[in-house]
Design a protein around this motif. Structure first.
Motif, PDB file in Angstrom:
ATOM      1  N   ASP A  89     -14.473   7.947 -23.818  1.00  0.00           N
ATOM      2  CA  ASP A  89     -15.786   7.686 -23.222  1.00  0.00           C
ATOM      3  C   ASP A  89     -16.571   6.781 -24.159  1.00  0.00           C
ATOM      4  O   ASP A  89     -16.735   7.109 -25.338  1.00  0.00           O
ATOM      5  N   PRO A  90     -17.061   5.627 -23.674  1.00  0.00           N
ATOM      6  CA  PRO A  90     -17.805   4.708 -24.548  1.00  0.00           C
ATOM      7  C   PRO A  90     -19.035   5.328 -25.201  1.00  0.00           C
ATOM      8  O   PRO A  90     -19.484   4.874 -26.248  1.00  0.00           O
ATOM      9  N   ASN A  91     -19.619   6.362 -24.590  1.00  0.00           N
ATOM     10  CA  ASN A  91     -20.802   7.010 -25.167  1.00  0.00           C
ATOM     11  C   ASN A  91     -20.468   7.974 -26.301  1.00  0.00           C
ATOM     12  O   ASN A  91     -21.363   8.522 -26.933  1.00  0.00           O
ATOM     13  N   CYS A  92     -19.182   8.192 -26.536  1.00  0.00           N
ATOM     14  CA  CYS A  92     -18.727   9.159 -27.542  1.00  0.00           C
ATOM     15  C   CYS A  92     -18.378   8.402 -28.825  1.00  0.00           C
ATOM     16  O   CYS A  92     -17.520   7.521 -28.809  1.00  0.00           O
ATOM     17  N   SER A  93     -19.053   8.730 -29.926  1.00  0.00           N
ATOM     18  CA  SER A  93     -18.811   8.006 -31.185  1.00  0.00           C
ATOM     19  C   SER A  93     -17.390   8.246 -31.704  1.00  0.00           C
ATOM     20  O   SER A  93     -16.771   7.345 -32.263  1.00  0.00           O
ATOM     21  N   SER A  94     -16.858   9.451 -31.498  1.00  0.00           N
ATOM     22  CA  SER A  94     -15.470   9.722 -31.904  1.00  0.00           C
ATOM     23  C   SER A  94     -14.499   8.847 -31.130  1.00  0.00           C
ATOM     24  O   SER A  94     -13.494   8.387 -31.672  1.00  0.00           O
ATOM     25  N   CYS A  95     -14.800   8.625 -29.848  1.00  0.00           N
ATOM     26  CA  CYS A  95     -13.932   7.780 -29.016  1.00  0.00           C
ATOM     27  C   CYS A  95     -13.920   6.347 -29.527  1.00  0.00           C
ATOM     28  O   CYS A  95     -12.885   5.693 -29.575  1.00  0.00           O
ATOM     29  N   GLN A  96     -15.095   5.859 -29.913  1.00  0.00           N
ATOM     30  CA  GLN A  96     -15.168   4.494 -30.432  1.00  0.00           C
ATOM     31  C   GLN A  96     -14.394   4.379 -31.737  1.00  0.00           C
ATOM     32  O   GLN A  96     -13.659   3.409 -31.952  1.00  0.00           O
ATOM     33  N   ALA A 170       3.710  15.362 -26.367  1.00  0.00           N
ATOM     34  CA  ALA A 170       2.673  15.814 -27.298  1.00  0.00           C
ATOM     35  C   ALA A 170       1.320  15.503 -26.688  1.00  0.00           C
ATOM     36  O   ALA A 170       1.206  14.625 -25.825  1.00  0.00           O
ATOM     37  N   LYS A 171       0.311  16.234 -27.126  1.00  0.00           N
ATOM     38  CA  LYS A 171      -1.045  16.021 -26.619  1.00  0.00           C
ATOM     39  C   LYS A 171      -2.028  16.558 -27.634  1.00  0.00           C
ATOM     40  O   LYS A 171      -1.650  17.306 -28.538  1.00  0.00           O
ATOM     41  N   GLY A 172      -3.289  16.177 -27.485  1.00  0.00           N
ATOM     42  CA  GLY A 172      -4.296  16.735 -28.366  1.00  0.00           C
ATOM     43  C   GLY A 172      -5.517  15.859 -28.507  1.00  0.00           C
ATOM     44  O   GLY A 172      -5.526  14.705 -28.091  1.00  0.00           O
ATOM     45  N   VAL A 173      -6.550  16.444 -29.111  1.00  0.00           N
ATOM     46  CA  VAL A 173      -7.767  15.703 -29.426  1.00  0.00           C
ATOM     47  C   VAL A 173      -7.430  14.742 -30.557  1.00  0.00           C
ATOM     48  O   VAL A 173      -6.814  15.128 -31.544  1.00  0.00           O
ATOM     49  N   VAL A 174      -7.788  13.484 -30.385  1.00  0.00           N
ATOM     50  CA  VAL A 174      -7.504  12.467 -31.402  1.00  0.00           C
ATOM     51  C   VAL A 174      -8.824  11.833 -31.849  1.00  0.00           C
ATOM     52  O   VAL A 174      -9.154  10.726 -31.460  1.00  0.00           O
ATOM     53  N   ALA A 175      -9.560  12.565 -32.670  1.00  0.00           N
ATOM     54  CA  ALA A 175     -10.906  12.137 -33.054  1.00  0.00           C
ATOM     55  C   ALA A 175     -10.939  11.205 -34.248  1.00  0.00           C
ATOM     56  O   ALA A 175     -11.992  10.731 -34.626  1.00  0.00           O
ATOM     57  N   ASP A 176      -9.780  10.925 -34.855  1.00  0.00           N
ATOM     58  CA  ASP A 176      -9.743  10.001 -35.989  1.00  0.00           C
ATOM     59  C   ASP A 176      -8.336   9.436 -36.113  1.00  0.00           C
ATOM     60  O   ASP A 176      -7.427   9.797 -35.378  1.00  0.00           O
ATOM     61  N   GLU A 177      -8.173   8.535 -37.098  1.00  0.00           N
ATOM     62  CA  GLU A 177      -6.882   7.875 -37.246  1.00  0.00           C
ATOM     63  C   GLU A 177      -5.779   8.848 -37.641  1.00  0.00           C
ATOM     64  O   GLU A 177      -4.643   8.728 -37.172  1.00  0.00           O
ATOM     65  N   ALA A 178      -6.109   9.830 -38.470  1.00  0.00           N
ATOM     66  CA  ALA A 178      -5.095  10.803 -38.899  1.00  0.00           C
ATOM     67  C   ALA A 178      -4.544  11.585 -37.716  1.00  0.00           C
ATOM     68  O   ALA A 178      -3.334  11.782 -37.586  1.00  0.00           O
ATOM     69  N   SER A 179      -5.425  12.035 -36.818  1.00  0.00           N
ATOM     70  CA  SER A 179      -4.952  12.808 -35.665  1.00  0.00           C
ATOM     71  C   SER A 179      -4.200  11.913 -34.675  1.00  0.00           C
ATOM     72  O   SER A 179      -3.284  12.363 -33.997  1.00  0.00           O
ATOM     73  N   LEU A 180      -4.567  10.633 -34.622  1.00  0.00           N
ATOM     74  CA  LEU A 180      -3.852   9.691 -33.758  1.00  0.00           C
ATOM     75  C   LEU A 180      -2.425   9.480 -34.272  1.00  0.00           C
ATOM     76  O   LEU A 180      -1.461   9.525 -33.503  1.00  0.00           O
ATOM     77  N   ARG A 181      -2.299   9.295 -35.570  1.00  0.00           N
ATOM     78  CA  ARG A 181      -0.966   9.141 -36.172  1.00  0.00           C
ATOM     79  C   ARG A 181      -0.138  10.408 -35.967  1.00  0.00           C
ATOM     80  O   ARG A 181       1.051  10.351 -35.668  1.00  0.00           O
ATOM     81  N   LYS A 182      -0.783  11.565 -36.139  1.00  0.00           N
ATOM     82  CA  LYS A 182      -0.085  12.840 -35.966  1.00  0.00           C
ATOM     83  C   LYS A 182       0.430  12.974 -34.543  1.00  0.00           C
ATOM     84  O   LYS A 182       1.559  13.422 -34.318  1.00  0.00           O
ATOM     85  N   LEU A 183      -0.381  12.588 -33.559  1.00  0.00           N
ATOM     86  CA  LEU A 183       0.040  12.674 -32.161  1.00  0.00           C
ATOM     87  C   LEU A 183       1.276  11.812 -31.910  1.00  0.00           C
ATOM     88  O   LEU A 183       2.246  12.259 -31.297  1.00  0.00           O
ATOM     89  N   VAL A 184       1.254  10.583 -32.421  1.00  0.00           N
ATOM     90  CA  VAL A 184       2.389   9.673 -32.217  1.00  0.00           C
ATOM     91  C   VAL A 184       3.636  10.221 -32.902  1.00  0.00           C
ATOM     92  O   VAL A 184       4.724  10.182 -32.344  1.00  0.00           O
ATOM     93  N   ARG A 185       3.456  10.775 -34.092  1.00  0.00           N
ATOM     94  CA  ARG A 185       4.609  11.296 -34.832  1.00  0.00           C
ATOM     95  C   ARG A 185       5.185  12.555 -34.210  1.00  0.00           C
ATOM     96  O   ARG A 185       6.342  12.888 -34.451  1.00  0.00           O
ATOM     97  N   GLN A 186       4.417  13.286 -33.419  1.00  0.00           N
ATOM     98  CA  GLN A 186       4.933  14.494 -32.772  1.00  0.00           C
ATOM     99  C   GLN A 186       6.061  14.154 -31.810  1.00  0.00           C
ATOM    100  O   GLN A 186       6.927  14.975 -31.549  1.00  0.00           O
ATOM    101  N   GLY A 187       6.054  12.958 -31.303  1.00  0.00           N
ATOM    102  CA  GLY A 187       7.135  12.535 -30.427  1.00  0.00           C
ATOM    103  C   GLY A 187       8.254  11.879 -31.188  1.00  0.00           C
ATOM    104  O   GLY A 187       9.226  11.421 -30.607  1.00  0.00           O
TER     105      GLY A 187
END
Length: 199
Positions: A89-96, A170-187
């Motif tokens: 969501d563009p209004n969400c700072s974590s999303c940006q 895999a799925k999950g909240v990805v509020a930062d780069e670390a969690s984004l990397r973790k999500l990709v690595r889960q697969g």
């Protein structure tokens, strides 16, 4: 009664009081860390309830591309290659922040998977958010029922990693780069082989 240390006389009550305060502070620090750990577990449990179940087939859907010159409706087909679907969501700072992280990782990720950032926001709201306006990763406008009904996702930023057979791995909240990397690595059991280097 007084205790003497290096020519300094302290009343016994002051000496004992300092030790009591020290132990009380240590206990409070312990409780604080325990509460933080509990909060993290609850957050992860909430993530587990959100979105499609791992192992479930991911549905396809139609979306309206927002950062292409020619933008006829397109179809997200989660099959044939690995896919990373991010609801934001563009209004969400974590999303940006997550979108900026995805932009940095995209050159490596696009070699092995398709990327789509899906949002229900209006075009004017998308254009007002700098991270969304300048993104090179594909952003698609979707009806609210795609995220809420098809993918059962109510929080953002939330990602689904989908394998070439269209199964959520895999799925999950990805509020930062670390969690984004973790999500990709889960697969990354075998097929998704994305190497990250720290720059």
């Amino acid at each position: 009664m007084y205790l003497t240390f290096a020519d300094i006389a302290l009343p016994l009550w002051l000496f004992a009081g300092q030790w009591v305060l020290l132990f009380a502070l240590g206990f409070l620090v312990f409780v604080m860390f325990r509460q933080i750990a509990l909060f993290e577990r609850l957050k992860d449990a909430g993530s587990e309830r959100e979105g499609l179940t791992v192992g479930e087939k991911a549905p396809s859907f139609v979306y309206q591309p927002v950062n292409r010159r020619a933008n006829p409706p397109a179809r997200f087909e989660p099959a044939g290659s690995w896919s990373l679907l991010l609801f934001a969501d563009p209004n969400c700072s974590s999303c940006q922040s997550t979108l900026l992280s995805l932009e940095r990782l995209a050159p490596r990720l696009t070699q092995s998977m398709q990327l789509l950032v899906a949002t229900t926001a209006e075009p004017a709201v998308i254009a007002a958010a700098e991270a969304f306006r300048q993104a090179t990763v594909e952003i698609g406008r979707i009806p609210a029922d795609v995220s809420m009904r098809l993918y059962r996702t109510t929080v953002t930023p939330f990602g689904h990693l989908i394998d070439p057979e269209g199964i959520v791995r895999a799925k999950g909240v990805v509020a930062d780069e670390a969690s984004l990397r973790k999500l990709v690595r889960q697969g990354d059991q075998k097929p998704v082989n994305v190497e990250f280097t720290v720059s």
